[in-house]
Design an enzyme around this catalytic site. Structure first.
Site: not given
Ligand code: GLU
Length: 452
Positions: A238
């Site tokens: 990211k």
């Molecule tokens: N918030 C998590 C992420 O950005 C994803 C969590 C999920 O898909 O369970 O990696």
């Protein structure tokens, strides 16, 4: 059963091809099954989450054409819900308050590592004894020994030993829910039936499964996608801007081309490599043909799809997104129509069209060609051949080129490059016949004279 899938980004960075792939697979799966697609913003990590990233992710999803039926649901607005759910588990003896200080936990970790053991909480506070008043306790989930198994839709049979992670924190001392707990409370409340996400979450799944059981919710099916690697063979991140959707958009890639490249990161349509429309992707998508090995985001492949997508978009629509200032809208659309099949990106398309609208800058390579004596001869011959001509069609173009050939004695590259260089300032771009027909005789003659 109504399918419910979700995309749950943490707003701690921009969307890139890897997490767009997660969003896309969930979206396609929901649409294919006439289900619902939920957008959840996992922003409980206040130190790393920002509103700006949230807005950017939402803008990128909308631009890509992925719409959601429910959300955005923000976890930061639901902290009380998680606390309440955790209290219920405490009341039922499935979770407990832990008063152990940081120092004690550090010490425990050191001892376990020294003995060659994996660090995990030793369960000292399971007894329910309260601790020192100055300590804000955490809430831990009680993990009993045993095996946790499930069938992953990508990886097949998976089995984990509960013993390997021990009693984990579901509410921190600041009252904020731990990641796994918030995810499970939300997935349960939103009725999520399928969790399609990156492989990096595989190790969270056994903890989450225990939590689903504890709160009495049905387990979703899980599909963990192998990571997407960049050209450097490292996972896309990211915080790396490489292959961020924002960057690709700025570089002139169309959503359909990006979706076509992205969908092939770990899945392959039966139709092979050809560019598919969104509706075709929905129709074809399934979870059966997901690959187990990591995929590499291939920019050349994306360029190929983009060329096809640009070529397949109407000149009118392209003109609308190109942002070129031109007083003659009809001419602009004609120029876009003429150039759209030769450009890989919108940026390339713009570069091909601009010299037709404003006086072009001459590139170093084009200037070098124009300095050659043979170029002068070609330009002079062209001026003579164009005398009295304005509108030029294909037959007219051929006659003019024949005349230039005859007078200058030049042929091939030595004939075409000087003309292209003088008219567009560049040595590449759309076919010369199109340039002649768009610029017309008078303007061409003016430009050639200036380059003599
Ligand atoms: N918030 C998590 C992420 O950005 C994803 C969590 C999920 O898909 O369970 O990696």
């Amino acid at each position: 059963m109504t399918v419910r899938a979700r995309f749950a980004p943490s707003p701690t960075g921009r969307l890139h091809a890897g997490n767009l792939r997660t969003a896309l697979f969930n979206w396609l799966f929901a649409r294919k099954n006439s289900g619902k697609f939920v957008l959840r913003i996992e922003d409980t990590d206040a130190a790393r989450s920002t509103k700006a990233f949230e807005q950017a992710i939402i803008a990128d999803l909308k631009w890509a054409g992925l719409d959601w039926d429910i959300g955005p649901i923000r976890q930061s607005e639901r902290l009380g819900v998680y606390r309440e759910a955790a209290e219920k588990l405490v009341e039922r003896g499935l979770a407990y308050r832990c008063w152990c200080s940081k120092e004690r936990l550090e010490e425990l970790k050191k001892e376990q590592l020294a003995k060659g053991m994996a660090p995990r909480y030793d369960g000292r506070c399971r007894s329910g004894k309260t601790g020192a008043a100055e300590i804000q306790p955490v809430i831990r989930f009680l993990v009993l020994d045993g095996k946790i198994s499930f069938t992953d839709l990508v990886h097949g049979e998976m089995s984990f030993d509960a013993n390997s992670f021990g009693d984990f924190i579901i509410i921190g001392s600041d009252g904020v829910a731990g990641y796994n707990f918030a995810v499970v409370v939300d997935d349960a409340e939103e009725g999520i039936t399928h969790v399609i996400r990156g492989d990096d979450h595989l190790s969270n799944t056994p903890r989450q499964m225990l939590l689903f059981n504890a709160i009495g919710a049905a387990l979703p099916r899980f599909a963990h996608l192998p990571l997407v690697l960049g050209g450097d063979k490292a996972p896309l991140g990211k915080r790396k801007t490489w292959a961020s959707i924002e960057e690709l958009r700025r570089d002139g890639f169309l959503p359909l081309a990006i979706l076509n490249s992205t969908v092939r990161l770990g899945w392959s349509p039966k139709g092979g490599d050809k560019l598919l429309e969104l509706l075709e992707l929905i129709e074809e998508f399934d979870l059966e043909r997901l690959s187990k090995s990591p995929s590499v985001f291939d920019i050349q492949r994306l360029r190929g799809y983009n060329k096809e997508a640009v070529g397949g978009t109407s000149a009118h629509a392209l003109t609308g997104i190109l942002d070129i200032k031109c007083t003659d809208a009809v001419f602009l659309e004609k120029a876009v129509e003429a150039a759209k099949h030769c450009a890989h990106t919108l940026t390339g398309l713009k570069t091909a069209i601009l010299p037709l609208i404003t006086e072009p800058e001459i590139s170093i390579e084009a200037a070098a060609v124009l300095k050659e004596p043979y170029s002068k001869a070609v330009l002079k011959a062209a001026i003579a051949a164009l005398s009295g001509t304005d509108a030029i069609d294909e037959a007219g173009y051929k006659t003019i080129i024949e005349a230039i050939k005859k007078t200058s004695g030049e042929n091939g590259k030595r004939l075409f490059s000087p003309l292209r260089a003088a008219l567009t300032g560049s040595l590449e771009g759309m076919e010369l016949v199109k340039i002649f027909s768009l610029l017309r005789g008078k303007k061409i003659t003016e430009r050639l004279k200036r380059r003599l």
